[in-house]
Design a protein around this motif. Structure first.
Motif, PDB file in Angstrom:
ATOM      1  N   ASN A 136      39.978  38.672  43.991  1.00 52.56           N
ATOM      2  CA  ASN A 136      39.058  39.773  43.714  1.00 52.56           C
ATOM      3  C   ASN A 136      37.894  39.743  44.702  1.00 52.56           C
ATOM      4  N   THR A 137      37.230  40.892  44.862  1.00 57.06           N
ATOM      5  CA  THR A 137      36.040  40.945  45.711  1.00 57.06           C
ATOM      6  C   THR A 137      34.819  40.612  44.857  1.00 57.06           C
ATOM      7  N   GLY A 155      34.188  43.670  42.818  1.00 59.52           N
ATOM      8  CA  GLY A 155      35.109  43.797  41.687  1.00 59.52           C
ATOM      9  C   GLY A 155      34.727  42.852  40.564  1.00 59.52           C
ATOM     10  N   ALA A 156      34.388  41.602  40.933  1.00 67.70           N
ATOM     11  CA  ALA A 156      34.059  40.614  39.896  1.00 67.70           C
ATOM     12  C   ALA A 156      32.757  40.997  39.192  1.00 67.70           C
ATOM     13  N   GLU A 158      38.218  30.623  45.567  1.00 68.87           N
ATOM     14  CA  GLU A 158      37.325  31.193  44.559  1.00 68.87           C
ATOM     15  C   GLU A 158      35.951  30.540  44.640  1.00 68.87           C
ATOM     16  N   GLU A 197      33.479  43.874  36.844  1.00 67.68           N
ATOM     17  CA  GLU A 197      34.191  43.421  35.641  1.00 67.68           C
ATOM     18  C   GLU A 197      33.238  42.735  34.676  1.00 67.68           C
TER      19      GLU A 197
END
Ligand code: HEM
Ligand code: FES
Length: 771
Positions: free
Chosen positions: A703-704, A707-708, A685, A711
């Motif tokens: 997550n990509t 994606g992060a 991470e 979100e």
């Protein structure tokens, strides 16, 4: 062109000839015929179902019709070169060739038909005017034009939306976007259609000469306009921008490119969008309830646009050239073969789109359509087109909600393989009922445009709980229906829906009859679960309403097997029951192994016993008849598929037991929607710092970056989400990037000043992005 026969030498080959195979429709395929023009997807259903890659002697092309195959061809632009995308599909007669030569016609590589590495270098250099921030500047112009045109016919009660609005507005928008001087717009308007007939059509000999005249004039005039822009390239628009850039990178933005794009760009941006608008209004008026829904709630329009592009898109087929011997969908394709990849057919492939022929505003994967192509050549103008379509639909639904298709018209299409839209679209309405006559404020109202595709998450549909039945110990069966009695969309065995229950979204397989207008799901009470099932068991009552998303299917039944072994554990019986019912109804061969702790806990057991008799083998723990997977699957049977759903323990036992079976014999249900290629165990991470907003966002191993960011509420455009198209690129201000895309070159990677957020990650523990 007719080659008359199959190009493959079959002497000694085991494979059947794709043209002469007994059930083949290949010999009769006519992409200039009425059936293909009116409904390309419907006219190729036979192909999707039985012969998804075939050779068309009529055309001299291999035709590809299934979603996965079309996408695979788009994806690999090296093996499948786009160089023939603008080649004339009908070779021209000598006279027409001479005519074109007289005008010095030299249409060459633009972007869409350029190979790598030249293409990506040019695409990267020229993409800035297509970014959301730049596109936003065009919104007032598009809206003003749309309003002016609706004003011109609002009181008439009848209009041909193609001639009276879409053709003109999209052309004017295209010319503005390109930066054509106002005074030259009228001349360019006259010529643009000729290019489509010239490239994708089948003109007769006489027509060819007339078309060549028009194309030649178009070419010459495009050159004149370009020269004018060159003299003062300081203005707005994509062509002035490209000319300015040419000074910095003449080897990337060549003269030939600029002249070709000046002409091809008009067509790319104009007809595609005019046709898309006409196709959209047609399909919406044919689906009146959807039209009425978007009239009542304009926030649904971006979803409608996407489903229109999927269901009734304006680019029906595209072309590629095989650069090496290869295979598509298991069919050998020789080097040099020309491929017609039919996007319109892919967009109606049931293997990818549940109930594909239905128009569903709430379809969760409508944006997967291939109408804009896919991968590194994907349409650069797609968000300009989406903006235009949203504005057209918003103006029409707000001002003329009572619009209907004129009943007495014969809809015709310009015969060609690729660009598809009605020549005319007559609509009618009662002007006395125009809302603006009683409420002039209607004229000024407007809804914000969404730049890009609609949010990834599908719109929920409201359903009412019609019935709750105790199915087994700890299991309830819910019957869910549309609140006003409309049939819910069709589904196929293995499909599931997402239910919003008690603030959570949970997935349930559909287990009723796919022909039923309502849905049935069985819900196990899971004490240790997140609370969704507890809410259903303790709180839900008949008459309550719920939000439902889907149906969608990640667990499809392959209809090609000779025999099926269905294995279910506990509540995993729900998709399996629907599959077994289907195979039984189709007269297929199968057996069901249903494992449970005790008969009292086994949902649907009595019904399955009634329907499936001795095809059903219950394995009941309390009766000592547990399943022995190794024994059951000891001998691989060719043509047999094993479908399983149940607890992890059961699935891994089946995995072990089928190790010696042919690959892919075991199909299991995956409930996690986005499995993706990301392996959290192999990742670390890290933080991304957003320089413009000063925020820091943690990107977890699972997550990509994309994606992060999403979100965290940061909208980033994306398309392929596989590192192919360049849409999700962001600027990197600091930090080292672990690049995983296929967009950037080695040299570009080395400077670490940009990254594709859908796949690339931080090499260290921090990146600073220009966001
Ligand atoms: C490429 C469709 C509107 C500019 C393409 C391709 C398709 C397509 C199928 C080829 C994709 C591939 O090979 O993977 C459409 C449709 C439109 C539309 C259906 C409208 C609904 C526009 C607009 C523009 C535009 C408004 C604005 C200028 C381009 C460009 C390319 C392209 C520049 C070449 C991209 C490349 O090769 O890298 N479009 N298009 N298109 N389109 Fe569009
Ligand atoms: Fe296509 Fe990331 S490269 S979305």
């Amino acid at each position: 062109m007719s080659t008359g026969s199959c190009p493959i030498d079959h002497s000694g080959a085991a494979a059947a000839c794709p043209v002469t195979a007994p059930v083949s429709g290949a010999a009769g395929f006519d992409p200039f015929g009425e059936a293909y023009q009116a409904d390309p997807a419907g006219s190729l259903r036979w192909s999707r179902d039985g012969e998804p890659v075939f050779y068309s002697p009529e055309l001299g092309y291999w035709v590809v019709t299934r979603y996965e195959d079309v996408k695979a061809v788009f994806r690999d632009n090296v093996l499948f070169s786009p160089s023939i995308a603008l080649e004339k599909i009908t070779p021209v007669c000598e006279e027409a060739t001479e005519t074109l030569a007289r005008y010095g016609y030299a249409m060459d590589r633009t972007l869409v038909n350029e190979d790598e590495p030249a293409h990506m270098a040019r695409r990267r250099a020229l993409i800035d005017p297509f970014t959301p921030a730049r596109l936003a500047h065009h919104e007032p112009m598009v809206r003003r034009l749309a309003r002016e045109y609706v004003d011109s016919f609002a009181d008439a009660g009848k209009a041909d939306l193609v001639d009276d609005m879409f053709w003109e507005v999209t052309l004017t928008v295209a010319l503005h976007f390109l930066g054509v001087p106002e005074e030259d717009m009228a001349t360019l308007r006259k010529y643009s259609i000729a290019h489509t007939v010239n490239t994708w059509g089948r003109p007769s000999r006489d027509e060819q000469v007339a078309v060549a005249e028009a194309v030649g004039k178009f070419w010459q005039f495009a050159g004149t306009v370009l020269d004018k822009i060159r003299r003062d390239p300081s203005g707005p628009g994509w062509m002035p921008y490209s000319i300015r850039l040419q000074r910095e990178m003449p080897e990337v933005i060549t003269d030939s490119y600029l002249h070709s794009m000046m002409m091809a760009g008009i067509v790319a941006a104009h007809e595609t969008t005019a046709n898309a608008a006409a196709n959209a209004v047609k399909v919406l008026l044919e689906n009146r309830t959807v039209w009425e829904e978007i009239c009542a709630d304009p926030s649904l329009i971006p979803y409608a646009v996407e489903e229109c592009l999927r269901h009734n898109g304006s680019v029906a087929a595209w072309r590629r050239l095989a650069t090496a011997d290869t295979e598509v969908g298991g069919v050998p394709i020789p080097r040099g073969a020309k491929l017609l990849i039919v996007n319109a057919s892919a967009n109606h492939d049931e293997r990818h789109f549940e109930h594909a022929d239905e128009f569903d505003l709430r379809r969760d994967n409508a944006a997967d359509h291939l109408t804009f192509g896919y991968g590194s050549h994907q349409c650069m103008g797609k968000n300009l087109a989406r903006m235009e379509l949203q504005i057209f639909l918003e103006e029409l639904t707000r001002r003329l909600p009572h619009l209907e298709l004129a009943g007495d018209q014969q809809i015709t299409y310009l015969p060609n393989t690729s660009f598809r839209g009605p020549d005319h679209l007559w609509v009618q309405w009662d002007p006395a009922a125009n809302p603006e006559r009683t409420d002039p404020a209607v004229l000024l109202r407007q809804h914000p445009v969404r730049i890009g595709e609609p949010p990834k998450r599908a719109l929920p549909r409201r359903v009412v709980v019609e019935e709750i039945t105790r199915e087994a110990e700890g299991v309830l069966r819910l019957r869910l229906a549309d609140p006003v009695g409309r049939p819910l969309p069709k589904w196929s065995p293995g499909a599931h829906v997402d239910l919003e229950v008690g603030g959570l979204s949970r997935q349930y397989s559909l287990c009723g009859d796919p022909g039923d207008s309502a849905y049935e799901v069985a819900v196990l009470r899971e004490g240790a679960g997140r609370g969704g099932s507890r809410y259903i068991h303790d709180e839900l009552a008949p008459g309550d309403t719920l939000n439902l998303r889907g149906p969608r299917n990640h667990f499809r039944l392959d209809p090609g097997a000779r025999r099926y072994v269905f294995v279910a554990g506990g509540i995993g019986i729900t998709p399996i029951a629907a599959m077994a019912d289907h195979v039984r109804a189709a007269g297929g061969d199968y057996e069901i192994h249903y494992c449970g702790r005790d008969r009292s806990t086994m949902a649907l057991l009595a019904r399955l016993e009634r329907t499936h008799g001795d095809r059903l083998v219950p394995h009941v723990g309390s009766e000592g008849t547990r399943l022995d997977a190794e024994h059951l699957l000891a001998t691989p049977v060719p043509g047999t598929l094993v479908y399983a759903c149940g607890p992890e323990r059961l699935l891994s036992a089946l995995d072990t037991a089928t190790r010696h079976w042919p690959e892919d014999s075991l199909r299991v249900e995956h409930f996690t929607a986005a499995t993706g290629p990301l392996d959290p165990d192999g990742e670390h991470e890290f933080d991304v710092e957003l320089a413009d907003s000063g925020r820091t966002i943690r990107v977890p191993a699972g997550n990509t970056v994309l994606g992060a960011l999403r979100e965290a509420g940061v909208e980033i455009a994306s398309d392929c989400e596989e590192g192919l198209c360049g849409s999700c690129q962001v600027t990197v201000l600091a930090g080292e990037v672990d690049h995983r895309d296929r967009v950037l070159t080695k040299a570009e990677r080395a400077v670490h000043n940009r990254m594709m957020t859908c796949c690339s990650r931080a090499a260290g523990d921090r990146l600073t992005l220009g966001l």
